[in-house]
Design a protein around this motif. Structure first.
Motif, PDB file in Angstrom:
ATOM      1  N   TYR A 159       0.820  -1.218   0.000  1.00 45.64           N
ATOM      2  CA  TYR A 159       0.000   0.000   0.000  1.00 45.64           C
ATOM      3  C   TYR A 159       0.851   1.265   0.000  1.00 45.64           C
ATOM      4  O   TYR A 159       0.555   2.217  -0.715  1.00 45.64           O
ATOM      5  N   GLY A 160       1.896   1.298   0.812  1.00 49.34           N
ATOM      6  CA  GLY A 160       2.704   2.505   0.847  1.00 49.34           C
ATOM      7  C   GLY A 160       3.873   2.405   1.805  1.00 49.34           C
ATOM      8  O   GLY A 160       3.897   1.552   2.695  1.00 49.34           O
ATOM      9  N   ALA A 161       4.866   3.276   1.602  1.00 45.89           N
ATOM     10  CA  ALA A 161       6.038   3.311   2.477  1.00 45.89           C
ATOM     11  C   ALA A 161       6.573   4.728   2.533  1.00 45.89           C
ATOM     12  O   ALA A 161       6.307   5.556   1.659  1.00 45.89           O
ATOM     13  N   GLY A 162       7.332   5.004   3.563  1.00 44.41           N
ATOM     14  CA  GLY A 162       7.929   6.324   3.716  1.00 44.41           C
ATOM     15  C   GLY A 162       8.370   6.553   5.144  1.00 44.41           C
ATOM     16  O   GLY A 162       8.226   5.681   6.007  1.00 44.41           O
ATOM     17  N   LYS A 163       8.898   7.725   5.387  1.00 46.82           N
ATOM     18  CA  LYS A 163       9.390   8.090   6.717  1.00 46.82           C
ATOM     19  C   LYS A 163       8.493   9.158   7.315  1.00 46.82           C
ATOM     20  O   LYS A 163       8.164  10.149   6.655  1.00 46.82           O
ATOM     21  N   MET A 164       8.111   8.953   8.553  1.00 46.02           N
ATOM     22  CA  MET A 164       7.266   9.929   9.238  1.00 46.02           C
ATOM     23  C   MET A 164       8.059  11.207   9.498  1.00 46.02           C
ATOM     24  O   MET A 164       9.274  11.167   9.693  1.00 46.02           O
ATOM     25  N   PRO A 165       7.389  12.367   9.529  1.00 49.73           N
ATOM     26  CA  PRO A 165       8.078  13.608   9.883  1.00 49.73           C
ATOM     27  C   PRO A 165       8.673  13.516  11.289  1.00 49.73           C
ATOM     28  O   PRO A 165       8.196  12.738  12.122  1.00 49.73           O
ATOM     29  N   ALA A 166       9.698  14.301  11.530  1.00 50.00           N
ATOM     30  CA  ALA A 166      10.380  14.256  12.828  1.00 50.00           C
ATOM     31  C   ALA A 166       9.423  14.514  13.973  1.00 50.00           C
ATOM     32  O   ALA A 166       9.508  13.875  15.025  1.00 50.00           O
ATOM     33  N   MET A 168       6.514  13.668  14.238  1.00 48.36           N
ATOM     34  CA  MET A 168       5.624  12.521  14.428  1.00 48.36           C
ATOM     35  C   MET A 168       6.424  11.243  14.697  1.00 48.36           C
ATOM     36  O   MET A 168       5.937  10.146  14.502  1.00 48.36           O
ATOM     37  N   GLY A 169       7.651  11.407  15.142  1.00 49.19           N
ATOM     38  CA  GLY A 169       8.456  10.263  15.538  1.00 49.19           C
ATOM     39  C   GLY A 169       9.599   9.921  14.611  1.00 49.19           C
ATOM     40  O   GLY A 169      10.568   9.294  15.015  1.00 49.19           O
ATOM     41  N   GLY A 170       9.466  10.290  13.322  1.00 47.66           N
ATOM     42  CA  GLY A 170      10.553  10.075  12.371  1.00 47.66           C
ATOM     43  C   GLY A 170      10.817   8.625  11.997  1.00 47.66           C
ATOM     44  O   GLY A 170      11.850   8.318  11.395  1.00 47.66           O
ATOM     45  N   LYS A 171       9.886   7.723  12.321  1.00 51.55           N
ATOM     46  CA  LYS A 171      10.116   6.307  12.025  1.00 51.55           C
ATOM     47  C   LYS A 171       9.771   5.977  10.572  1.00 51.55           C
ATOM     48  O   LYS A 171       8.926   6.619   9.961  1.00 51.55           O
ATOM     49  N   GLU A 172      10.454   4.959  10.050  1.00 51.49           N
ATOM     50  CA  GLU A 172      10.120   4.448   8.727  1.00 51.49           C
ATOM     51  C   GLU A 172       8.890   3.556   8.837  1.00 51.49           C
ATOM     52  O   GLU A 172       8.770   2.761   9.771  1.00 51.49           O
ATOM     53  N   LYS A 201     -14.754 -14.209   5.660  1.00 55.10           N
ATOM     54  CA  LYS A 201     -13.837 -13.426   4.833  1.00 55.10           C
ATOM     55  C   LYS A 201     -13.039 -12.474   5.738  1.00 55.10           C
ATOM     56  O   LYS A 201     -13.613 -11.783   6.571  1.00 55.10           O
ATOM     57  N   LEU A 202     -11.752 -12.482   5.546  1.00 53.01           N
ATOM     58  CA  LEU A 202     -10.871 -11.614   6.316  1.00 53.01           C
ATOM     59  C   LEU A 202     -10.318 -10.512   5.429  1.00 53.01           C
ATOM     60  O   LEU A 202      -9.884 -10.766   4.304  1.00 53.01           O
ATOM     61  N   LYS A 203     -10.359  -9.306   5.942  1.00 53.21           N
ATOM     62  CA  LYS A 203      -9.735  -8.163   5.250  1.00 53.21           C
ATOM     63  C   LYS A 203      -8.829  -7.475   6.266  1.00 53.21           C
ATOM     64  O   LYS A 203      -9.275  -7.110   7.355  1.00 53.21           O
ATOM     65  N   ILE A 204      -7.583  -7.316   5.892  1.00 57.80           N
ATOM     66  CA  ILE A 204      -6.568  -6.850   6.833  1.00 57.80           C
ATOM     67  C   ILE A 204      -5.907  -5.584   6.321  1.00 57.80           C
ATOM     68  O   ILE A 204      -5.560  -5.483   5.133  1.00 57.80           O
ATOM     69  N   VAL A 205      -5.740  -4.610   7.182  1.00 62.25           N
ATOM     70  CA  VAL A 205      -4.888  -3.456   6.907  1.00 62.25           C
ATOM     71  C   VAL A 205      -3.780  -3.498   7.950  1.00 62.25           C
ATOM     72  O   VAL A 205      -4.038  -3.513   9.142  1.00 62.25           O
ATOM     73  N   ALA A 206      -2.551  -3.572   7.475  1.00 57.23           N
ATOM     74  CA  ALA A 206      -1.420  -3.782   8.374  1.00 57.23           C
ATOM     75  C   ALA A 206      -0.387  -2.683   8.216  1.00 57.23           C
ATOM     76  O   ALA A 206       0.125  -2.462   7.098  1.00 57.23           O
ATOM     77  N   ALA A 207      -0.085  -2.006   9.301  1.00 58.06           N
ATOM     78  CA  ALA A 207       0.924  -0.960   9.312  1.00 58.06           C
ATOM     79  C   ALA A 207       2.096  -1.418  10.175  1.00 58.06           C
ATOM     80  O   ALA A 207       1.911  -1.948  11.263  1.00 58.06           O
ATOM     81  N   PHE A 208       3.314  -1.184   9.653  1.00 55.04           N
ATOM     82  CA  PHE A 208       4.529  -1.579  10.370  1.00 55.04           C
ATOM     83  C   PHE A 208       5.472  -0.383  10.436  1.00 55.04           C
ATOM     84  O   PHE A 208       5.505   0.444   9.528  1.00 55.04           O
ATOM     85  N   GLU A 209       6.268  -0.321  11.493  1.00 53.72           N
ATOM     86  CA  GLU A 209       7.213   0.783  11.642  1.00 53.72           C
ATOM     87  C   GLU A 209       8.518   0.302  12.248  1.00 53.72           C
ATOM     88  O   GLU A 209       8.562  -0.704  12.944  1.00 53.72           O
ATOM     89  N   LYS A 210       9.599   1.028  11.940  1.00 52.67           N
ATOM     90  CA  LYS A 210      10.884   0.711  12.580  1.00 52.67           C
ATOM     91  C   LYS A 210      11.655   1.997  12.832  1.00 52.67           C
ATOM     92  O   LYS A 210      11.343   3.055  12.276  1.00 52.67           O
TER      93      LYS A 210
END
Length: 210
Positions: A159-166, A168-172, A201-210
């Motif tokens: 769906y998408g990727a990027g780095k959060m603003p500083a 807002m934590g600055g995490k990828e 039926k399963l529908k998943i939205v998954a967000a990950f950060e590091k």
């Protein structure tokens, strides 16, 4: 002389203020985008506040009915150079199931469905097959639910990727959508069959950060 001093002061104030005002009025853009080149390798943790598992069943043949699980935890290991080596391990707190009906939510936490103190569900991937475009994948794994473990395959979309603003934590961050279909009877949940569908039926939205 006084006018010159005032003019200089006003000019200096404007020189400082105008860039700030321009920055405040600049159009905002989302930090994430559907651009796989933004993904960096490593171990990501689930963002529990923005990860949801929606389940849907057929209710008496009249309407679909859905509820959600939230507060998901777990990890995602990614290597952009070898996306097929990705590994997913997530835990879903079944006891926190939510529906629009207080009565139904309470009923789900009885012996008819999950029990009054259900164990967490867990999905652990065993293989990942990525399509030629690199933005879709079939994630095979084992789902443990209600004390039973069965193989399940997720159809996942990047769906998408990027780095959060500083500020807002600055995490990828990286996010996905996924779908799957299971049979609840496979996991020993038989109440209401067949009036309430076996197919879930399963529908998943998954967000990950590091």
């Amino acid at each position: 002389m006084r006018r010159s001093i005032i003019a200089i002061a006003l000019a200096a104030t404007a020189a400082v203020a105008l860039p700030v005002i321009a920055q405040q009025n600049a159009p905002m853009t989302a930090p994430g985008a559907r651009d796989a080149s933004r993904i960096t390798g490593g171990t990501y943790k689930v963002d529990p506040g923005h990860t949801l598992v929606q389940w849907t069943v057929d209710h008496l043949g009249f309407t679909p009915y859905f509820g959600i699980f939230g507060d998901v935890t777990g990890t995602l290991v990614l290597d952009p150079k070898n996306p097929a080596a990705a590994k997913v391990d997530v835990t879903i707190p079944v006891a926190k199931v939510t529906t629009a009906s207080t009565g139904l939510t309470k009923h789900l936490l009885t012996k008819d469905f999950f029990g009054d103190a259900p164990a967490d569900a867990r999905f652990v991937s065993t293989s990942v097959r990525v399509d030629d475009d690199g933005d879709e994948a079939k994630i095979a794994g084992n789902l443990t639910l209600n004390g039973v473990t069965k193989p399940v395959t997720l159809d996942a979309d990047f769906y998408g990727a990027g780095k959060m603003p500083a500020q807002m934590g600055g995490k990828e961050n990286v996010g996905f959508e996924a779908e799957a279909t299971i049979r609840r009877s496979d996991f020993g949940i038989n109440y209401g069959l067949p009036m309430v569908s076996d197919t879930v039926k399963l529908k998943i939205v998954a967000a990950f950060e590091k």
